[in-house]
Scaffold this active site. Structure first.
Site, PDB file in Angstrom:
ATOM      1  N   HIS A 192     -25.222  13.257 -35.154  1.00 53.97           N
ATOM      2  CA  HIS A 192     -25.391  12.579 -36.443  1.00 53.97           C
ATOM      3  C   HIS A 192     -24.991  13.547 -37.548  1.00 53.97           C
ATOM      4  O   HIS A 192     -24.726  14.727 -37.287  1.00 53.97           O
ATOM      5  CB  HIS A 192     -26.821  12.070 -36.622  1.00 53.97           C
ATOM      6  CG  HIS A 192     -27.877  13.139 -36.665  1.00 53.97           C
ATOM      7  ND1 HIS A 192     -28.038  14.068 -35.663  1.00 53.97           N
ATOM      8  CD2 HIS A 192     -28.834  13.425 -37.586  1.00 53.97           C
ATOM      9  CE1 HIS A 192     -29.057  14.870 -35.970  1.00 53.97           C
ATOM     10  NE2 HIS A 192     -29.550  14.514 -37.130  1.00 53.97           N
ATOM     11  N   HIS A 218     -26.522  14.794 -40.250  1.00 55.67           N
ATOM     12  CA  HIS A 218     -27.400  15.718 -40.974  1.00 55.67           C
ATOM     13  C   HIS A 218     -26.766  17.115 -40.950  1.00 55.67           C
ATOM     14  O   HIS A 218     -26.120  17.501 -39.972  1.00 55.67           O
ATOM     15  CB  HIS A 218     -28.796  15.766 -40.329  1.00 55.67           C
ATOM     16  CG  HIS A 218     -29.693  14.643 -40.785  1.00 55.67           C
ATOM     17  ND1 HIS A 218     -30.766  14.206 -40.065  1.00 55.67           N
ATOM     18  CD2 HIS A 218     -29.657  13.878 -41.912  1.00 55.67           C
ATOM     19  CE1 HIS A 218     -31.368  13.216 -40.720  1.00 55.67           C
ATOM     20  NE2 HIS A 218     -30.703  12.991 -41.834  1.00 55.67           N
ATOM     21  N   ASP A 277     -27.672  20.172 -40.505  1.00 55.00           N
ATOM     22  CA  ASP A 277     -27.880  21.142 -39.416  1.00 55.00           C
ATOM     23  C   ASP A 277     -27.074  20.799 -38.175  1.00 55.00           C
ATOM     24  O   ASP A 277     -27.018  21.577 -37.231  1.00 55.00           O
ATOM     25  CB  ASP A 277     -29.382  21.288 -39.086  1.00 55.00           C
ATOM     26  CG  ASP A 277     -30.057  19.955 -38.774  1.00 55.00           C
ATOM     27  OD1 ASP A 277     -29.680  18.942 -39.389  1.00 55.00           O
ATOM     28  OD2 ASP A 277     -30.966  19.934 -37.922  1.00 55.00           O
ATOM     29  N   HIS A 278     -26.425  19.631 -38.165  1.00 55.64           N
ATOM     30  CA  HIS A 278     -25.632  19.233 -37.002  1.00 55.64           C
ATOM     31  C   HIS A 278     -24.135  19.197 -37.278  1.00 55.64           C
ATOM     32  O   HIS A 278     -23.352  18.985 -36.355  1.00 55.64           O
ATOM     33  CB  HIS A 278     -26.102  17.867 -36.484  1.00 55.64           C
ATOM     34  CG  HIS A 278     -27.518  17.935 -35.986  1.00 55.64           C
ATOM     35  ND1 HIS A 278     -27.840  18.046 -34.655  1.00 55.64           N
ATOM     36  CD2 HIS A 278     -28.697  17.978 -36.673  1.00 55.64           C
ATOM     37  CE1 HIS A 278     -29.162  18.137 -34.532  1.00 55.64           C
ATOM     38  NE2 HIS A 278     -29.705  18.093 -35.740  1.00 55.64           N
ATOM     39  N   HIS A 333     -33.553   7.895 -35.060  1.00 57.59           N
ATOM     40  CA  HIS A 333     -33.669   8.927 -36.087  1.00 57.59           C
ATOM     41  C   HIS A 333     -33.537   8.263 -37.455  1.00 57.59           C
ATOM     42  O   HIS A 333     -33.411   7.043 -37.542  1.00 57.59           O
ATOM     43  CB  HIS A 333     -32.577   9.973 -35.836  1.00 57.59           C
ATOM     44  CG  HIS A 333     -32.800  11.277 -36.533  1.00 57.59           C
ATOM     45  ND1 HIS A 333     -34.025  11.863 -36.676  1.00 57.59           N
ATOM     46  CD2 HIS A 333     -31.917  12.143 -37.112  1.00 57.59           C
ATOM     47  CE1 HIS A 333     -33.890  13.009 -37.321  1.00 57.59           C
ATOM     48  NE2 HIS A 333     -32.626  13.199 -37.600  1.00 57.59           N
ATOM     49  N   ASP A 374     -31.283  14.275 -32.737  1.00 58.30           N
ATOM     50  CA  ASP A 374     -32.720  14.321 -33.028  1.00 58.30           C
ATOM     51  C   ASP A 374     -33.278  12.911 -32.813  1.00 58.30           C
ATOM     52  O   ASP A 374     -32.589  11.941 -33.088  1.00 58.30           O
ATOM     53  CB  ASP A 374     -32.942  14.701 -34.486  1.00 58.30           C
ATOM     54  CG  ASP A 374     -32.242  15.985 -34.906  1.00 58.30           C
ATOM     55  OD1 ASP A 374     -31.603  16.641 -34.074  1.00 58.30           O
ATOM     56  OD2 ASP A 374     -32.292  16.325 -36.092  1.00 58.30           O
ATOM     57  N   HIS A 433     -34.494  23.066 -31.577  1.00 57.25           N
ATOM     58  CA  HIS A 433     -34.570  22.405 -32.876  1.00 57.25           C
ATOM     59  C   HIS A 433     -35.961  22.579 -33.482  1.00 57.25           C
ATOM     60  O   HIS A 433     -36.570  21.644 -34.006  1.00 57.25           O
ATOM     61  CB  HIS A 433     -34.224  20.908 -32.723  1.00 57.25           C
ATOM     62  CG  HIS A 433     -33.810  20.239 -33.999  1.00 57.25           C
ATOM     63  ND1 HIS A 433     -34.715  19.728 -34.892  1.00 57.25           N
ATOM     64  CD2 HIS A 433     -32.594  19.984 -34.532  1.00 57.25           C
ATOM     65  CE1 HIS A 433     -34.070  19.187 -35.912  1.00 57.25           C
ATOM     66  NE2 HIS A 433     -32.780  19.332 -35.717  1.00 57.25           N
TER      67      HIS A 433
HETATM   68 ZN   LIG Z   1     -31.507  18.161 -36.833  1.00 55.64          ZN
HETATM   69 ZN   LIG Z   2     -31.436  14.945 -38.108  1.00 59.60          ZN
END
Ligand SMILES: [Zn+2]
Ligand SMILES: [Zn+2]
Length: 285
Positions: free
Chosen positions: A18, A20, A22-23, A98, A188, A246
């Protein structure tokens, strides 16, 4: 990847769960580095549809040094679906629960061709065609020789009219050379009932565990999982090993995550950068 001796030039496809930060933030540095290293081979990025404008934006500013084609393959599915398929490997995407559209991925080796049993090969002297048929798991039917009847190892004689046919069953003269392996990537997500079924029997399950169990209310609010959610999923799926990661910025004590998950699923490991999890080939004969 460089630090651990993994060649970034060999990358063929990248799977994004996805968008976000951090990804995805790491991706843009990677693309630029690949451009500077002179990559020419196309690179596939599997990601939800709304990754397209982000990639376009990045390439419009920084694409000049990127001489290779960056192919975005949009992922969209509401149940496990094959999105990548080769002779030896298939990759399935499945939706997660998520805050925004998110996918998990299951990397699964295909069932290998069966091997012919040596004794059977000596006994029957299979033709090339017959070997091909048996390796696919299909039976072979051939006219029986004059002395074939009582003493053969496998197969059996069957009469059709006046002809005597010898049926050689693949299951009697072949064996599975190894057990195909699989790896599931789940990040996530909040827990949901179908998930364990979708990753059933996987040898290695990576499952996010953002929170320790005492922050379960945070996990619910933010559509994440706790250590126990991850462990429960591994247990229900009958996974071989569970790797969690994570971690929340509020607690980076990985030993605490590991200990908590192990109360439900003992074969849990809290991931650290550089960890290697071996999945040895299980030979069947
Ligand atoms: Zn994440
Ligand atoms: Zn996320």
């Amino acid at each position: 990847m460089k630090r651990y001796g993994v060649s970034i030039m060999k990358l063929d496809s990248i799977f994004i769960s996805h968008i976000h930060g951090d990804h995805v933030f790491g991706l843009f540095g990677l693309l630029s580095t690949l451009g500077m290293m002179g990559r020419t081979a196309p690179l596939n990025i599997y990601a939800p549809a709304h990754f397209a404008p982000i990639l376009r934006f990045f390439l419009s500013y920084y694409g000049e040094g990127i001489a290779f084609e960056v192919r975005h393959v949009p992922v969209k599915t509401d149940a496990p679906a094959v999105i990548y398929d080769t002779k030896a490997l298939e990759i399935l995407a499945f939706p997660l629960n998520h805050k925004l559209e998110t996918y998990g991925y299951l990397f699964r080796e295909k069932e290998p061709e069966r091997n012919i049993d040596k004794d059977a090969l000596a006994r029957y002297g299979f033709t090339r065609t017959e070997i091909g048929t048996l390796k696919q798991g299909q039976d072979v039917l051939r006219p029986a020789g004059p002395d074939e009847g009582a003493t053969f190892l496998n197969g059996f004689i069957r009469h059709s009219g006046t002809e005597r046919d010898l049926l050689i069953r693949a299951q009697d003269v072949t064996y599975r050379p190894w057990k195909p392996r699989s790896y599931a990537y789940v990040s996530d997500t909040a827990p949901f009932p179908e998930l364990a079924e979708w990753v059933k029997g996987t040898d290695l399950l990576y499952h996010e565990a953002t929170y320790l169990a005492d922050l379960a209310d945070q996990a619910v609010q933010r559509h994440h999982s706790t250590t126990l959610d991850a462990a429960r999923c591994a247990l229900q799926a009958g996974a071989g090993q569970l790797v969690i990661g994570h971690y929340s910025s509020r607690c980076q004590d990985t030993a605490a995550y590991e200990a908590e998950a192990r109360t439900l699923f003992p074969r849990t490991f809290a991931a650290q950068d550089g960890d290697v999890f071996d999945l040895p080939l299980e030979k069947c004969q």
